[in-house]
Design an enzyme around this catalytic site. Structure first.
Site, PDB file in Angstrom:
ATOM      1  N   TYR A 116      -7.674  22.911  -9.066  1.00 40.26           N
ATOM      2  CA  TYR A 116      -8.806  22.060  -9.820  1.00 40.26           C
ATOM      3  C   TYR A 116      -9.392  22.547 -10.921  1.00 40.26           C
ATOM      4  CZ  TYR A 116      -9.500  19.521  -5.283  1.00 40.26           C
ATOM      5  OH  TYR A 116      -9.255  18.665  -4.374  1.00 40.26           O
ATOM      6  N   GLU A 158     -11.035  19.759   2.036  1.00 35.67           N
ATOM      7  CA  GLU A 158      -9.422  20.108   2.072  1.00 35.67           C
ATOM      8  C   GLU A 158      -9.051  21.204   3.244  1.00 35.67           C
ATOM      9  OE1 GLU A 158      -8.254  19.615  -1.635  1.00 35.67           O
ATOM     10  OE2 GLU A 158      -9.068  17.631  -1.681  1.00 35.67           O
ATOM     11  N   TYR A 211      -0.010   9.087   8.220  1.00 36.36           N
ATOM     12  CA  TYR A 211       1.137   9.026   7.242  1.00 36.36           C
ATOM     13  C   TYR A 211       1.571  10.348   7.114  1.00 36.36           C
ATOM     14  CZ  TYR A 211      -2.639  10.178   3.665  1.00 36.36           C
ATOM     15  OH  TYR A 211      -3.410  10.674   3.065  1.00 36.36           O
ATOM     16  N   ARG A 227       5.989  10.441  -1.871  1.00 40.74           N
ATOM     17  CA  ARG A 227       5.304   9.271  -1.441  1.00 40.74           C
ATOM     18  C   ARG A 227       4.876   9.263  -0.253  1.00 40.74           C
ATOM     19  NH1 ARG A 227       6.093   8.934  -6.417  1.00 40.74           N
ATOM     20  NH2 ARG A 227       7.189   7.130  -7.391  1.00 40.74           N
ATOM     21  N   TYR A 229       4.261   7.671   3.263  1.00 40.73           N
ATOM     22  CA  TYR A 229       4.725   6.491   4.509  1.00 40.73           C
ATOM     23  C   TYR A 229       3.800   6.655   5.813  1.00 40.73           C
ATOM     24  CZ  TYR A 229       8.243   5.954   0.885  1.00 40.73           C
ATOM     25  OH  TYR A 229       8.853   5.544  -0.383  1.00 40.73           O
ATOM     26  N   GLY A 297       3.494  -8.011   5.491  1.00 38.72           N
ATOM     27  CA  GLY A 297       4.584  -7.312   5.087  1.00 38.72           C
ATOM     28  C   GLY A 297       4.825  -5.934   5.645  1.00 38.72           C
ATOM     29  N   VAL A 298       5.188  -5.063   4.747  1.00 38.57           N
ATOM     30  CA  VAL A 298       5.562  -3.631   5.433  1.00 38.57           C
ATOM     31  C   VAL A 298       4.108  -2.767   6.065  1.00 38.57           C
ATOM     32  CG1 VAL A 298       5.122  -2.370   3.234  1.00 38.57           C
ATOM     33  CG2 VAL A 298       6.698  -1.652   5.029  1.00 38.57           C
ATOM     34  N   GLY A 299       3.094  -3.613   5.562  1.00 42.41           N
ATOM     35  CA  GLY A 299       1.852  -3.063   6.431  1.00 42.41           C
ATOM     36  C   GLY A 299       1.870  -3.245   7.742  1.00 42.41           C
ATOM     37  N   PRO A 302       1.968   0.980  10.479  1.00 42.97           N
ATOM     38  CA  PRO A 302       0.900   1.843  11.103  1.00 42.97           C
ATOM     39  C   PRO A 302       0.635   0.805  12.343  1.00 42.97           C
ATOM     40  CG  PRO A 302       0.005   0.884   9.205  1.00 42.97           C
ATOM     41  CD  PRO A 302       1.459   0.613   8.939  1.00 42.97           C
ATOM     42  N   GLY A 420      -3.886   3.927  -2.669  1.00 40.16           N
ATOM     43  CA  GLY A 420      -4.175   3.474  -4.069  1.00 40.16           C
ATOM     44  C   GLY A 420      -3.515   4.273  -5.185  1.00 40.16           C
TER      45      GLY A 420
END
Length: 424
Positions: A116, A158, A211, A227, A229, A297-299, A302, A420
């Site tokens: 940070y 976190e 994910y 990434r 997923y 689509g790929v949504g 989940p 995002g």
């Protein structure tokens, strides 16, 4: 690492204890007054910030999404996030959902408290270098205090996630080696990867909708790239399953570097780095309310996990599965969905094909031609006290949100997943 937390003062003690401190009224007023300046010059500042920080700390290139850097979407998203912080400095509660979403992604990337200060020092320096003499010392001091406050919020949030992961059975922090045990073609553009831990150890449970981050080395960049997923299978398995769409170049958008690498150059047996499951877009497993799952689509990924959990553990809970896809060729897991609906009378479906092929059969492969129109299925989806879950491209989710609200669905009952570019 998200730079949504990013502003700071090179002269401030960024290594101080991560205990949240309140801002003085003077600092709060100054931060609030800078919001218009950030709105005007934000993208120039954040673009300079990323170049500056990654030049000074090249090791961080292993964390940040290079594609989002190259396209400019990440600097734009960061500029908006910094503006939102300044504009809401008197009401940080308005940022609660953003903090949760970003914090979960930070945890999936293994962000640590010592990173940070790097973000803060470089972003404030970027502000000075872009705006020059317009930035006076009181502004620097105010933003140093504001940065420390927000950084502490993230660090504390976190830390809670890391503690929970560490204490859960089979959980871990950081990266763990997994082997690609199987690759299964689900459609012309989606492949499922079945991932098993190399150490043979237990896997943690997760909540459907969460994910994992997957990290692979990209030779042409010379860095690792992570990434996120969605997990497309149900918990309590001896593997994690992700279902990855191969993103081809289209219009001005380049091909997806990591999705193409996974499809073409990661065969079965390959070892890759995987994070513990995270994410706050999750199925409410305690509720008995009806569930409407709407994906594009790929949504669908989940949503398949949610559907599996509901049919396995809540067989009396009514479920409506709504899915939109371009055509039958790219309709992933069609047979699985049909089988579940046949075996579970409490589950109904409404599948929309934008393009209907000669071999596509209405009632078997799809139910409606064209794009999703919730007015056509309102008798199916308008259920008392139902919870609605949306996942797909952002414009798709925005359209469905507005359409549901126009039908009278309360906004608090609509939940959506957003991956995002502003989050690393």
């Amino acid at each position: 690492m998200s730079a949504c937390v990013a502003t700071g003062n090179p002269r401030a003690d960024f290594h101080s204890s991560p205990v949240q401190r309140g801002l003085s009224e003077e600092h709060r007023a100054i931060v609030k007054s800078t919001a218009p300046v950030l709105a005007e010059h934000g993208v120039a500042i954040t673009s300079h910030f990323y170049k500056r920080m990654l030049n000074n700390h090249p090791e961080l290139r292993n964390i940040f999404n290079a594609a989002h850097q190259a396209s400019g979407t990440q600097p734009a998203a960061l500029a908006h996030a910094v503006w939102a912080y300044a504009a809401n400095i008197d009401n940080l509660g308005a940022l609660t959902s953003a903090v949760s979403r970003i914090g979960h992604k930070h945890a999936s990337l293994g962000i640590t408290p010592d990173q940070y200060p790097i973000v803060g020092e470089n972003l404030l320096a970027a502000i000075k270098e872009v705006l020059g003499d317009a930035v006076k010392q009181p502004v620097i001091d105010a933003w140093a205090a504001a940065y420390q406050q927000l950084a502490n919020i993230f660090i504390d949030f976190e830390a809670t996630l890391y503690k929970k992961a560490e204490e859960s059975s089979g959980g871990w922090n950081g990266w763990r080696k997994f082997r690609v045990a199987r690759k299964v073609e689900e459609s012309d553009e989606i492949i499922s990867f079945y991932l098993e831990p190399v150490d043979g150890g237990k896997l943690p449970s997760f909540t459907s909708g969460q994910y994992i981050s997957v990290r692979v080395f990209v030779p042409e960049l010379g860095v690792y790239q992570p990434r996120q997923y969605s997990l497309s299978d149900t918990p309590e398995r001896n593997h994690f399953r992700i279902s990855v769409k191969k993103e081809v170049a289209k219009n001005l958008a380049p091909a997806g570097r990591i999705s193409n690498l996974l499809h073409e150059k990661v065969p079965e047996g390959t070892e890759i780095d995987v994070s513990n499951p995270y994410g706050d877009f999750t199925l409410d497993v305690e509720s008995n309310n009806p569930v409407v799952l709407i994906s594009g689509g790929v949504g669908i990924t989940p949503m398949l996990s949610m559907l599996g959990t509901l049919t396995e553990h809540a067989p009396t809970r009514k479920v409506v599965f709504v899915h939109a896809t371009r055509s039958g060729k790219v309709h992933a897991m069609r047979l699985y969905l049909s089988q579940l609906t046949k075996e579970n009378p409490q589950v109904s479906k409404a599948v929309f094909y934008e393009e209907v092929g000669d071999s596509d059969e209405q009632g078997r492969d799809y139910d409606y031609a064209g794009r999703i129109d919730v007015d056509k299925i309102k008798d199916k989806i308008l259920l008392p006290d139902a919870d609605y879950y949306l996942c797909g491209p952002v414009p798709f989710m925005q359209t469905q949100q507005k359409s549901l609200e126009a039908l009278g669905v309360p906004s608090e009952r609509i939940h959506s997943e957003v991956f995002g570019s502003g989050i690393a």
